[in-house]
Design a protein around this motif. Structure first.
Motif, mmCIF file in Angstrom:
data_model
loop_
_atom_site.group_PDB
_atom_site.id
_atom_site.type_symbol
_atom_site.label_atom_id
_atom_site.label_comp_id
_atom_site.label_asym_id
_atom_site.label_seq_id
_atom_site.Cartn_x
_atom_site.Cartn_y
_atom_site.Cartn_z
ATOM 1 N N ALA A 153 52.090 31.938 49.635
ATOM 2 C CA ALA A 153 51.642 32.944 48.672
ATOM 3 C C ALA A 153 50.718 32.364 47.626
ATOM 4 O O ALA A 153 50.014 33.103 46.950
ATOM 5 C CB ALA A 153 52.845 33.593 47.993
ATOM 6 N N THR A 154 50.722 31.038 47.458
ATOM 7 C CA THR A 154 49.862 30.436 46.438
ATOM 8 C C THR A 154 48.785 29.550 47.068
ATOM 9 O O THR A 154 48.325 28.600 46.463
ATOM 10 C CB THR A 154 50.696 29.606 45.453
ATOM 11 N N ARG A 155 48.378 29.889 48.262
ATOM 12 C CA ARG A 155 47.284 29.162 48.885
ATOM 13 C C ARG A 155 45.987 29.421 48.118
ATOM 14 O O ARG A 155 45.856 30.437 47.434
ATOM 15 C CB ARG A 155 47.131 29.592 50.344
ATOM 16 N N PRO A 156 45.004 28.537 48.254
ATOM 17 C CA PRO A 156 43.716 28.741 47.572
ATOM 18 C C PRO A 156 43.105 30.098 47.889
ATOM 19 O O PRO A 156 42.482 30.719 47.031
ATOM 20 C CB PRO A 156 42.848 27.599 48.116
ATOM 21 N N GLN A 157 43.281 30.538 49.144
ATOM 22 C CA GLN A 157 42.712 31.815 49.534
ATOM 23 C C GLN A 157 43.227 32.974 48.688
ATOM 24 O O GLN A 157 42.493 33.932 48.417
ATOM 25 C CB GLN A 157 43.012 32.102 51.014
ATOM 26 N N GLU A 158 44.481 32.904 48.272
ATOM 27 C CA GLU A 158 45.046 33.975 47.449
ATOM 28 C C GLU A 158 44.278 34.115 46.142
ATOM 29 O O GLU A 158 43.930 35.217 45.707
ATOM 30 C CB GLU A 158 46.526 33.706 47.158
ATOM 31 N N TYR A 159 44.004 32.997 45.496
ATOM 32 C CA TYR A 159 43.260 33.029 44.238
ATOM 33 C C TYR A 159 41.813 33.444 44.469
ATOM 34 O O TYR A 159 41.223 34.151 43.645
ATOM 35 C CB TYR A 159 43.312 31.658 43.569
ATOM 36 N N LEU A 160 41.252 32.998 45.594
ATOM 37 C CA LEU A 160 39.882 33.396 45.921
ATOM 38 C C LEU A 160 39.788 34.903 46.102
ATOM 39 O O LEU A 160 38.877 35.551 45.572
ATOM 40 C CB LEU A 160 39.425 32.686 47.198
ATOM 41 N N TYR A 161 40.734 35.477 46.831
ATOM 42 C CA TYR A 161 40.740 36.924 47.032
ATOM 43 C C TYR A 161 40.897 37.668 45.702
ATOM 44 O O TYR A 161 40.240 38.691 45.474
ATOM 45 C CB TYR A 161 41.869 37.330 47.975
ATOM 46 N N LEU A 162 41.779 37.153 44.844
ATOM 47 C CA LEU A 162 41.967 37.793 43.543
ATOM 48 C C LEU A 162 40.667 37.787 42.741
ATOM 49 O O LEU A 162 40.322 38.776 42.085
ATOM 50 C CB LEU A 162 43.074 37.077 42.765
ATOM 51 N N GLY A 163 39.951 36.664 42.792
ATOM 52 C CA GLY A 163 38.668 36.591 42.100
ATOM 53 C C GLY A 163 37.657 37.578 42.669
ATOM 54 O O GLY A 163 36.900 38.216 41.926
ATOM 55 N N LEU A 164 37.661 37.729 43.993
ATOM 56 C CA LEU A 164 36.739 38.668 44.628
ATOM 57 C C LEU A 164 37.132 40.116 44.327
ATOM 58 O O LEU A 164 36.257 40.977 44.164
ATOM 59 C CB LEU A 164 36.710 38.434 46.142
ATOM 60 N N TRP A 212 49.828 41.639 39.868
ATOM 61 C CA TRP A 212 49.912 41.188 41.264
ATOM 62 C C TRP A 212 49.897 39.667 41.345
ATOM 63 O O TRP A 212 50.678 39.064 42.094
ATOM 64 C CB TRP A 212 48.755 41.775 42.053
ATOM 65 N N ALA A 213 49.000 39.039 40.566
ATOM 66 C CA ALA A 213 48.888 37.582 40.587
ATOM 67 C C ALA A 213 50.168 36.920 40.092
ATOM 68 O O ALA A 213 50.625 35.912 40.646
ATOM 69 C CB ALA A 213 47.701 37.137 39.737
ATOM 70 N N ARG A 214 50.762 37.471 39.068
ATOM 71 C CA ARG A 214 52.013 36.914 38.555
ATOM 72 C C ARG A 214 53.130 37.044 39.579
ATOM 73 O O ARG A 214 53.937 36.133 39.765
ATOM 74 C CB ARG A 214 52.406 37.630 37.263
ATOM 75 N N HIS A 215 53.169 38.175 40.254
ATOM 76 C CA HIS A 215 54.227 38.420 41.231
ATOM 77 C C HIS A 215 54.059 37.546 42.470
ATOM 78 O O HIS A 215 55.028 36.978 42.982
ATOM 79 C CB HIS A 215 54.225 39.889 41.623
ATOM 80 N N ARG A 216 52.821 37.432 42.943
ATOM 81 C CA ARG A 216 52.571 36.737 44.202
ATOM 82 C C ARG A 216 52.367 35.232 44.044
ATOM 83 O O ARG A 216 52.717 34.472 44.943
ATOM 84 C CB ARG A 216 51.321 37.331 44.867
#
Length: 236
Positions: A18-29, A79-83
């Motif tokens: 759930a905390t892979r780099p891709q998760e943060y990248l998607y959130l930024g997008l 969402w970011a806090r939860h995931r």
């Protein structure tokens, strides 16, 4: 961990999927996509009988944009806090020394000076207020205040792009001093300025993105500190 290595990234702290780099990248997008919704608004507003350039159309556009941005930003943070356990305060224990604050102050001054140059040496808030007063008379002051609120909301989303982009870059590379958030902002929000405005403004948008990302790193990646500085750069 194997999956992360296949993606060219490293799991820096044994984090879950759930905390892979891709998760943060998607959130930024996703945050960047929020900004893009303004174009959708601009496309449908004429169908609502709003005359482009009128006081009513401008105010409605800014208010709706601000509501969408703030609502979307609130959802993304939740969402970011939860995931991912994303923290707005970033490295809360990081001590920001005098030298760092001096560098931040210098970057703010540089940014403001560049804004003044692009505006022909006129203080931007004054220039915008005077332009609205000339266009809309006494109602111009109200239009100017609504536009400031619009900037307040836009700066929230821009700050989130920086924050999520920074986390994505760090998770992928392990390099915490690189302004990954600024790079992501430059490749999204910054590049769009070439399409929506002139070349000089596009270059300024790229440079401003990198500067804001650098400020985020210098202030301990704390979005509560980054945001007001970003807002000052927006308004001034």
């Amino acid at each position: 961990m194997t999956a992360l290595k296949r993606d060219g990234c490293q799991d820096m702290a044994g984090t879950s999927a759930a905390t892979r780099p891709q998760e943060y990248l998607y959130l930024g997008l996703y945050a960047f996509a929020l900004l893009g919704l303004e174009l959708v608004l601009a496309a449908i507003e004429p169908a609502l009988g709003l005359l482009s350039g009128s006081l009513r159309a401008s105010v409605v556009h800014w208010v709706l944009s601000a509501v969408i941005w703030l609502g979307g930003a609130t959802g993304l943070v939740a969402w970011a806090r939860h995931r991912t356990g994303f923290k707005l305060r970033g490295e809360a224990g990081t001590r920001i020394g005098v030298l760092r604050w001096l560098v931040v102050a210098g970057l703010v001054v540089l940014t403001v000076a560049a804004q003044w140059t692009l505006r022909g040496g006129v203080f931007p808030p004054v220039a915008e207020r005077n332009a609205f007063l000339e266009l809309f008379g006494d109602a111009g002051a109200v239009a100017w205040l609504v536009q400031v609120a619009y900037y307040v909301a836009e700066a929230v989303v821009v700050s989130l792009i920086i924050g999520f982009g920074q986390r994505a870059g760090e998770r992928c590379s392990g390099a915490g001093r690189v302004p990954w958030g600024g790079i992501m902002l430059a490749l999204t929000w910054g590049l769009v300025h070439f399409l929506t405005q002139d070349f000089a403004t596009g270059i300024y948008g790229i440079a401003l993105s990198l500067i804001m990302g650098t400020v985020h790193v210098l202030t301990g990646k704390n979005l509560f500190t980054t945001y007001p500085i970003v807002l000052v750069m927006f308004i001034l």
